[in-house]
Design an enzyme around this catalytic site. Structure first.
Site, PDB file in Angstrom:
ATOM      1  CB  CYS A   2    -100.759  22.613 -78.783  1.00 52.50           C
ATOM      2  SG  CYS A   2    -101.301  20.915 -78.746  1.00 52.50           S
ATOM      3  NE  ARG A  27     -96.207  26.406 -78.782  1.00 51.96           N
ATOM      4  CZ  ARG A  27     -95.503  26.702 -77.698  1.00 51.96           C
ATOM      5  NH1 ARG A  27     -94.417  27.439 -77.819  1.00 51.96           N
ATOM      6  NH2 ARG A  27     -95.875  26.285 -76.523  1.00 51.96           N
ATOM      7  CD1 TRP A  74     -96.173  16.842 -81.034  1.00 56.13           C
ATOM      8  CD2 TRP A  74     -96.986  16.453 -78.980  1.00 56.13           C
ATOM      9  NE1 TRP A  74     -95.460  15.806 -80.480  1.00 56.13           N
ATOM     10  CE2 TRP A  74     -95.937  15.540 -79.230  1.00 56.13           C
ATOM     11  CE3 TRP A  74     -97.652  16.380 -77.755  1.00 56.13           C
ATOM     12  CZ2 TRP A  74     -95.537  14.590 -78.296  1.00 56.13           C
ATOM     13  CZ3 TRP A  74     -97.251  15.433 -76.824  1.00 56.13           C
ATOM     14  CH2 TRP A  74     -96.199  14.554 -77.100  1.00 56.13           C
ATOM     15  CG  ASN A 100    -100.180  24.253 -75.442  1.00 54.20           C
ATOM     16  OD1 ASN A 100     -99.920  23.053 -75.400  1.00 54.20           O
ATOM     17  ND2 ASN A 100     -99.267  25.193 -75.251  1.00 54.20           N
ATOM     18  N   GLY A 101    -102.199  21.921 -73.737  1.00 54.85           N
ATOM     19  CA  GLY A 101    -101.975  21.403 -72.389  1.00 54.85           C
ATOM     20  C   GLY A 101    -102.690  20.071 -72.232  1.00 54.85           C
ATOM     21  CD  GLU A 493     -77.526  16.489 -78.988  1.00 55.26           C
ATOM     22  OE1 GLU A 493     -78.147  15.937 -78.072  1.00 55.26           O
ATOM     23  OE2 GLU A 493     -78.048  17.295 -79.773  1.00 55.26           O
ATOM     24  CE  LYS A 497     -80.454  16.525 -82.310  1.00 50.47           C
ATOM     25  NZ  LYS A 497     -80.254  17.172 -81.057  1.00 50.47           N
ATOM     26  CD  GLU A 500     -84.178  14.747 -81.574  1.00 53.96           C
ATOM     27  OE1 GLU A 500     -85.009  15.489 -81.070  1.00 53.96           O
ATOM     28  OE2 GLU A 500     -83.009  15.114 -81.816  1.00 53.96           O
ATOM     29  CG  HIS A 516     -68.546  -3.194 -68.899  1.00 56.15           C
ATOM     30  ND1 HIS A 516     -67.878  -4.120 -68.124  1.00 56.15           N
ATOM     31  CD2 HIS A 516     -67.714  -2.138 -69.011  1.00 56.15           C
ATOM     32  CE1 HIS A 516     -66.703  -3.629 -67.763  1.00 56.15           C
ATOM     33  NE2 HIS A 516     -66.574  -2.420 -68.304  1.00 56.15           N
ATOM     34  CE  LYS A 615     -86.448  23.819 -81.249  1.00 60.19           C
ATOM     35  NZ  LYS A 615     -85.304  22.927 -81.421  1.00 60.19           N
TER      36      LYS A 615
HETATM   37  C1  F6R Z   1     -83.571  17.105 -79.243  1.00 59.85           C
HETATM   38  C2  F6R Z   1     -84.472  18.063 -78.666  1.00 59.85           C
HETATM   39  C3  F6R Z   1     -85.094  17.766 -77.354  1.00 59.85           C
HETATM   40  C4  F6R Z   1     -84.973  18.979 -76.439  1.00 59.85           C
HETATM   41  C5  F6R Z   1     -85.735  18.750 -75.126  1.00 59.85           C
HETATM   42  C6  F6R Z   1     -85.575  19.911 -74.173  1.00 59.85           C
HETATM   43  O1  F6R Z   1     -83.122  17.501 -80.488  1.00 59.85           O
HETATM   44  O2  F6R Z   1     -84.719  19.100 -79.229  1.00 59.85           O
HETATM   45  O3  F6R Z   1     -84.539  16.640 -76.769  1.00 59.85           O
HETATM   46  O4  F6R Z   1     -83.624  19.220 -76.198  1.00 59.85           O
HETATM   47  O5  F6R Z   1     -87.089  18.570 -75.401  1.00 59.85           O
HETATM   48  O6  F6R Z   1     -86.034  21.083 -74.736  1.00 59.85           O
HETATM   49  P1  F6R Z   1     -85.625  22.492 -74.144  1.00 59.85           P
HETATM   50  O7  F6R Z   1     -84.181  22.664 -74.333  1.00 59.85           O
HETATM   51  O8  F6R Z   1     -86.424  23.473 -74.950  1.00 59.85           O
HETATM   52  O9  F6R Z   1     -86.020  22.482 -72.705  1.00 59.85           O
END
Ligand code: F6R
Length: 620
Positions: A2, A27, A74, A100-101, A493, A497, A500, A516, A615
């Site tokens: 948000c 956000r 969000w 927001n929260g 990772e 990606k 996501e 395993h 984000k």
């Molecule tokens: C993956 C991604 C999330 C963030 C996670 C932590 O692409 O963006 O998994 O890495 O939410 O976010 P930060 O680094 O902002 O604490």
């Protein structure tokens, strides 16, 4: 999670609010809305969907006025419908707010308010705050407060905030007070922008860029009372405070997409530069070590450290795993990597000389912040490896290291990961040189690190190959990502990606662990992406690849230039430059970021705004 924006001053609020919402859209993008005090009445426009949908609505039905609030959502409580969008109206329209929260006690508050005749229009937790302010406003007036005096409204907000359990960043306006904007914070970020005859409120500094350079970051339990020519800062417990004014980080202005189709692609291609930025000014070549300006610990304290805990979420947690390998290898300090969401509620025994690092791009992740606070409360030095200057984690940490990667707008993190790994490598060098790492070894590492921006530039040459591979595999529904040692976190990772942004199921594993269990998944339609650059463990990973081929699993190899051992085994090969094993994550992450990106593009997914994500995860 948000985005909030608010304005009080002399300009048309709607234009500013919409511009701010576009900048904050990363956000949350489930819905958006604005409320503007329009000729003595608060007019609300809100809509499910992206900010441009709201802009169309406002275009068709404009609102004029110089006081307003806006929100991009969000969703946490209640579906993503027009009605559940913010702003929310309290009572009979006398107060309107954006939130927001998460309000944890909203059910009991809702029952209380319903018993007092309030009618709920939405399924959100936020609406209770609006009604509760209205309830307390009436209560204040019944106790003799003047309904025409803004002090009565402020008291009503204070009384409301005392009853809320959970987290909030709030922007509040009252119909009766056309020159008053209230901001309040507990757990969700909020920043005030100071202009000439105007004030701004926002979840982060990005909407303020270009309007003001002076900002005040609110801390928990602070409330800002803003009018065109005054700013009052109040703390729940200590009353009036004098605001500490800071200068905005103008790098935050760099949100231009340039010639790129998506922010994610732009950010992937920025990595030669962002890695260089992460290292700039941080080498001490005479001493063959790294140097940092903000650790705020003296060499004696640093020498005494006998354990490091790295805590983070998601991609930042993966960077932490690479950091564990590096810190143990170069500094010989036992290191653990903890999910922040677990650490915050666990009580692991930490030695007196444990140093805790929170790793975070945004500096606002609720779990990471809570884990850091918990460790700090126990007296451990807590430091941050963080990208966003002025973020809550950056401000609350005892010290830390900034990434200087510039704003990361794409929801899937890319350049922050490689910057975090770069900073962790420098940290390993620094702590290593205080212990066992020799002068020549330090010099060698510095030399290699300095060549990384150019090597990353070369790694990006795989772009066209990756495009073809993505075309071939975009319809597959399951992927395995396999790597060993430093490349195991890279496999995790890569899988994250893909999940996501393409919504394809993917699992990351240490390559040898496959036998395993996960090997049961291997068949003709489950590709395995092997991260297999050169190194001591290379023959072992080749054997793991053989095991997959024996079961007719398609193999995509991320392998070094000139490595012919993979030629007969892999169905597709993406080549990367050859570097020392401990630097490989920086190089091998690149094709995996590009692969996820290209597959998402081929599948027509919204690369920069993947479904259900946001984000900055400021809720638990
Ligand atoms: C993956 C991604 C999330 C963030 C996670 C932590 O692409 O963006 O998994 O890495 O939410 O976010 P930060 O680094 O902002 O604490």
């Amino acid at each position: 999670m948000c985005g909030i924006v608010g304005y009080v001053g002399y300009r048309e609020a709607t234009d500013l609010l919409l511009e701010g919402l576009f900048r904050l859209e990363y956000r949350g993008y489930d819905s958006a809305g604005v409320a503007v005090l329009n000729g003595g009445e608060i007019s609300v426009r809100k809509k499910a969907g992206r900010v441009h949908e709201l802009a169309k609505l406002v275009d068709a039905n404009p609102v004029h006025g110089c006081l307003g609030i806006g929100h991009t959502r969000w969703a946490t409580h209640g579906e993503t419908t027009d009605i559940n969008s913010h702003p929310h109206v309290g009572g009979n329209g006398e107060v309107v707010l954006v939130h927001n929260g998460v309000i944890e006690n909203y059910t009991s508050l809702r029952t209380f308010l319903q018993e007092h005749g309030f009618v709920f229009r939405t399924a959100t937790d936020s609406e209770v705050i609006a009604h509760l302010i209205s309830y307390h406003f009436t209560e204040q007036t019944e106790q003799g407060g003047d309904p025409k005096n803004s002090a009565t409204a402020i008291k009503a907000v204070e009384a409301t905030l005392k009853r809320l359990k959970g987290t909030y960043g709030l922007g509040i306006i009252f119909q009766e007070f056309p020159k008053m904007l209230i901001g309040a914070r507990a757990g969700s970020p909020l920043v005030v922008g100071i202009g000439q005859g105007e004030y701004f409120l926002a979840s982060d500094a990005s909407p303020l860029v270009g309007y003001t350079e002076e900002v005040v970051y609110l801390s928990d339990h602070e409330m800002a009372i803003l009018s065109p020519d005054s700013f009052e800062l109040l703390h729940r417990d200590s009353g009036a405070l004098s605001p500490s004014i800071q200068t905005i980080d103008q790098v935050a202005a760099d949100v231009d997409l340039g010639d790129f189709e998506h922010y994610m692609l732009k950010e992937i291609f920025e990595q030669p530069q962002t890695i260089e930025n992460a290292m700039r000014g941080r080498f001490d070549e005479d001493e063959a070590t790294a140097k940092f300006g903000g650790l705020n610990l003296d060499p004696q304290q640093l020498r005494r450290i006998d354990r490091v805990v790295l805590t983070a979420c998601g991609t930042s947690w993966h960077a932490g795993l690479v950091g564990e390998y590096l810190l143990e290898e170069f500094a010989r300090i036992p290191t653990e990597v903890e999910y922040a969401s677990e650490l915050r509620y666990r009580n692991p025994p930490l030695t007196d000389n444990t140093m805790v690092f929170a790793i975070t791009q945004s500096g606002e992740t609720a779990d990471t912040l809570a884990a850091m606070r918990e460790c700090k409360r126990k007296g451990h030095p807590t430091l941050a490896i963080c990208n966003v200057v002025g973020s809550t984690i950056a401000r609350e940490a005892d010290g830390g290291i900034y990434l200087h990667a510039g704003p990361e707008i794409g929801v899937a993190s890319t350049k922050a990961f490689t910057s975090q790994v770069t900073v962790l490598t420098l940290l390993a060098l620094y702590l290593g040189r205080m212990r066992h790492l020799s002068y020549p070894a330090g010099q060698r590492l510095i030399h290699q690190l300095k060549s990384m921006p150019e090597i990353i530039r070369k790694s990006l040459d795989c772009f066209e190959t990756v495009k073809n591979v993505a075309q071939k595999y975009s319809e597959f529904s399951n992927f395995l990502y396999l790597g060993r040692l430093h490349n195991f976190p890279v496999a995790l990772e890569g899988a994250l990606k893909l999940k996501e942004i393409s919504y394809i199921h993917a699992e990351g594993y240490p390559a040898a662990e496959m036998k395993h269990g996960p090997i049961a998944l291997v068949d003709e339609v489950t590709p395995s992406v092997f991260v297999i650059p050169r190194g001591g463990i290379h023959p072992k990973v080749i054997s793991n690849m053989e095991e997959v081929k024996a079961r007719r699993g398609p193999v995509i190899a991320i392998a070094c230039e000139g490595d012919t051992k993979v030629d007969n085994l892999a169905d597709d090969i993406i080549r990367v430059p050859d570097v020392e094993e401990y630097l490989q994550p920086l190089v091998t992450a690149i094709p995996l970021q590009l692969l996820a990106y290209q597959i998402a593009v081929v599948r027509g997914c919204n690369v920069d705004r993947p479904r259900n994500l946001a984000k900055s995860v400021t809720v638990e």
